[in-house]
Design a protein around this motif. Structure first.
Motif, PDB file in Angstrom:
ATOM      1  N   VAL A  51       2.874  -2.203  -3.205  1.00  0.00           N
ATOM      2  CA  VAL A  51       3.333  -2.910  -4.398  1.00  0.00           C
ATOM      3  C   VAL A  51       2.148  -3.190  -5.324  1.00  0.00           C
ATOM      4  O   VAL A  51       2.237  -3.020  -6.544  1.00  0.00           O
ATOM      5  CB  VAL A  51       4.069  -4.214  -4.015  1.00  0.00           C
ATOM      6  CG1 VAL A  51       4.297  -5.091  -5.231  1.00  0.00           C
ATOM      7  CG2 VAL A  51       5.389  -3.878  -3.337  1.00  0.00           C
ATOM      8  N   SER A  52       1.034  -3.583  -4.755  1.00  0.00           N
ATOM      9  CA  SER A  52      -0.163  -3.851  -5.547  1.00  0.00           C
ATOM     10  C   SER A  52      -0.635  -2.595  -6.262  1.00  0.00           C
ATOM     11  O   SER A  52      -0.943  -2.620  -7.464  1.00  0.00           O
ATOM     12  CB  SER A  52      -1.267  -4.403  -4.640  1.00  0.00           C
ATOM     13  OG  SER A  52      -2.446  -4.595  -5.360  1.00  0.00           O
ATOM     14  N   ARG A  53      -0.671  -1.474  -5.557  1.00  0.00           N
ATOM     15  CA  ARG A  53      -1.099  -0.202  -6.174  1.00  0.00           C
ATOM     16  C   ARG A  53      -0.149   0.217  -7.286  1.00  0.00           C
ATOM     17  O   ARG A  53      -0.571   0.653  -8.358  1.00  0.00           O
ATOM     18  CB  ARG A  53      -1.187   0.899  -5.121  1.00  0.00           C
ATOM     19  CG  ARG A  53      -2.437   0.863  -4.286  1.00  0.00           C
ATOM     20  CD  ARG A  53      -2.562   2.151  -3.489  1.00  0.00           C
ATOM     21  NE  ARG A  53      -1.359   2.410  -2.729  1.00  0.00           N
ATOM     22  CZ  ARG A  53      -1.272   2.413  -1.395  1.00  0.00           C
ATOM     23  NH1 ARG A  53      -2.343   2.226  -0.670  1.00  0.00           N
ATOM     24  NH2 ARG A  53      -0.143   2.640  -0.792  1.00  0.00           N
ATOM     25  N   LEU A  54       1.154   0.084  -7.028  1.00  0.00           N
ATOM     26  CA  LEU A  54       2.142   0.481  -8.023  1.00  0.00           C
ATOM     27  C   LEU A  54       2.084  -0.410  -9.254  1.00  0.00           C
ATOM     28  O   LEU A  54       2.252   0.064 -10.385  1.00  0.00           O
ATOM     29  CB  LEU A  54       3.545   0.465  -7.420  1.00  0.00           C
ATOM     30  CG  LEU A  54       3.823   1.534  -6.363  1.00  0.00           C
ATOM     31  CD1 LEU A  54       5.193   1.328  -5.748  1.00  0.00           C
ATOM     32  CD2 LEU A  54       3.706   2.920  -6.967  1.00  0.00           C
ATOM     33  N   SER A  55       1.831  -1.702  -9.060  1.00  0.00           N
ATOM     34  CA  SER A  55       1.772  -2.609 -10.210  1.00  0.00           C
ATOM     35  C   SER A  55       0.547  -2.335 -11.072  1.00  0.00           C
ATOM     36  O   SER A  55       0.565  -2.555 -12.272  1.00  0.00           O
ATOM     37  CB  SER A  55       1.805  -4.067  -9.748  1.00  0.00           C
ATOM     38  OG  SER A  55       0.648  -4.381  -9.023  1.00  0.00           O
ATOM     39  N   ARG A  56      -0.549  -1.842 -10.505  1.00  0.00           N
ATOM     40  CA  ARG A  56      -1.749  -1.507 -11.251  1.00  0.00           C
ATOM     41  C   ARG A  56      -1.534  -0.257 -12.113  1.00  0.00           C
ATOM     42  O   ARG A  56      -2.183  -0.083 -13.119  1.00  0.00           O
ATOM     43  CB  ARG A  56      -2.929  -1.283 -10.323  1.00  0.00           C
ATOM     44  CG  ARG A  56      -3.533  -2.614  -9.846  1.00  0.00           C
ATOM     45  CD  ARG A  56      -4.764  -2.388  -9.024  1.00  0.00           C
ATOM     46  NE  ARG A  56      -4.356  -2.590  -7.644  1.00  0.00           N
ATOM     47  CZ  ARG A  56      -4.812  -1.949  -6.589  1.00  0.00           C
ATOM     48  NH1 ARG A  56      -5.737  -1.051  -6.726  1.00  0.00           N
ATOM     49  NH2 ARG A  56      -4.373  -2.217  -5.378  1.00  0.00           N
ATOM     50  N   ARG A  57      -0.637   0.604 -11.703  1.00  0.00           N
ATOM     51  CA  ARG A  57      -0.373   1.843 -12.452  1.00  0.00           C
ATOM     52  C   ARG A  57       0.389   1.575 -13.743  1.00  0.00           C
ATOM     53  O   ARG A  57       0.364   2.366 -14.652  1.00  0.00           O
ATOM     54  CB  ARG A  57       0.426   2.821 -11.600  1.00  0.00           C
ATOM     55  CG  ARG A  57      -0.378   3.397 -10.477  1.00  0.00           C
ATOM     56  CD  ARG A  57       0.450   4.406  -9.727  1.00  0.00           C
ATOM     57  NE  ARG A  57      -0.273   4.914  -8.585  1.00  0.00           N
ATOM     58  CZ  ARG A  57       0.228   5.719  -7.688  1.00  0.00           C
ATOM     59  NH1 ARG A  57       1.487   6.101  -7.787  1.00  0.00           N
ATOM     60  NH2 ARG A  57      -0.477   6.145  -6.686  1.00  0.00           N
ATOM     61  N   HIS A  58       1.108   0.486 -13.801  1.00  0.00           N
ATOM     62  CA  HIS A  58       1.949   0.207 -14.978  1.00  0.00           C
ATOM     63  C   HIS A  58       1.278  -0.697 -15.917  1.00  0.00           C
ATOM     64  O   HIS A  58       0.701  -1.500 -16.099  1.00  0.00           O
ATOM     65  CB  HIS A  58       3.302  -0.372 -14.554  1.00  0.00           C
ATOM     66  CG  HIS A  58       4.102   0.609 -13.756  1.00  0.00           C
ATOM     67  ND1 HIS A  58       4.699   1.712 -14.335  1.00  0.00           N
ATOM     68  CD2 HIS A  58       4.384   0.693 -12.447  1.00  0.00           C
ATOM     69  CE1 HIS A  58       5.318   2.399 -13.409  1.00  0.00           C
ATOM     70  NE2 HIS A  58       5.147   1.799 -12.247  1.00  0.00           N
TER      71      HIS A  58
END
Length: 117
Positions: free
Chosen positions: A110-117
């Protein structure tokens, strides 16, 4: 470890207990196959199987050793057992370290995905 269940009464016949265990094992194996092959049964068939398994798991008198052996060999049935008995024992059959590791992995994703957006 499974929640303690009542031991078989003196009126329980070994043949009856054996038949119940054999049925439980056969249904647990079938559930495992269906879990590995989604869509191989209709939703009604799946629901009927789960209801039948729930009935067997709710019946008193299965020896703890036998129940633990069945649940240990059949993860889908163990999960069903946990869900049935959650209010009494929580997720007592799930190893804590696996649960924590899974939660950590999800948080990292979730942390990695939130950084992408």
């Amino acid at each position: 470890m499974a929640a303690p269940l009542p031991q078989p009464s003196s009126s329980a016949r070994p043949a009856d207990l054996r038949a119940r265990l054999e049925t439980l094992i056969a249904l647990a194996r079938l559930l495992e196959r269906l879990e590995r092959s989604p869509g191989s049964a209709s939703p009604d068939q799946y629901q009927q199987l789960v209801q039948r398994l729930k009935g067997l798991l709710d019946e008193p008198g299965l020896p703890d050793e036998a129940l633990n052996a069945v649940l240990g060999a059949h993860p889908a049935t163990a999960e069903l057992y946990e869900n049935i008995h959650y209010e009494h024992s929580g997720l007592c059959r799930s190893p804590l370290d696996q649960a924590v590791a899974a939660e950590t992995q999800v948080a990292q994703l979730v942390s990695r995905l939130s950084r992408r957006h």
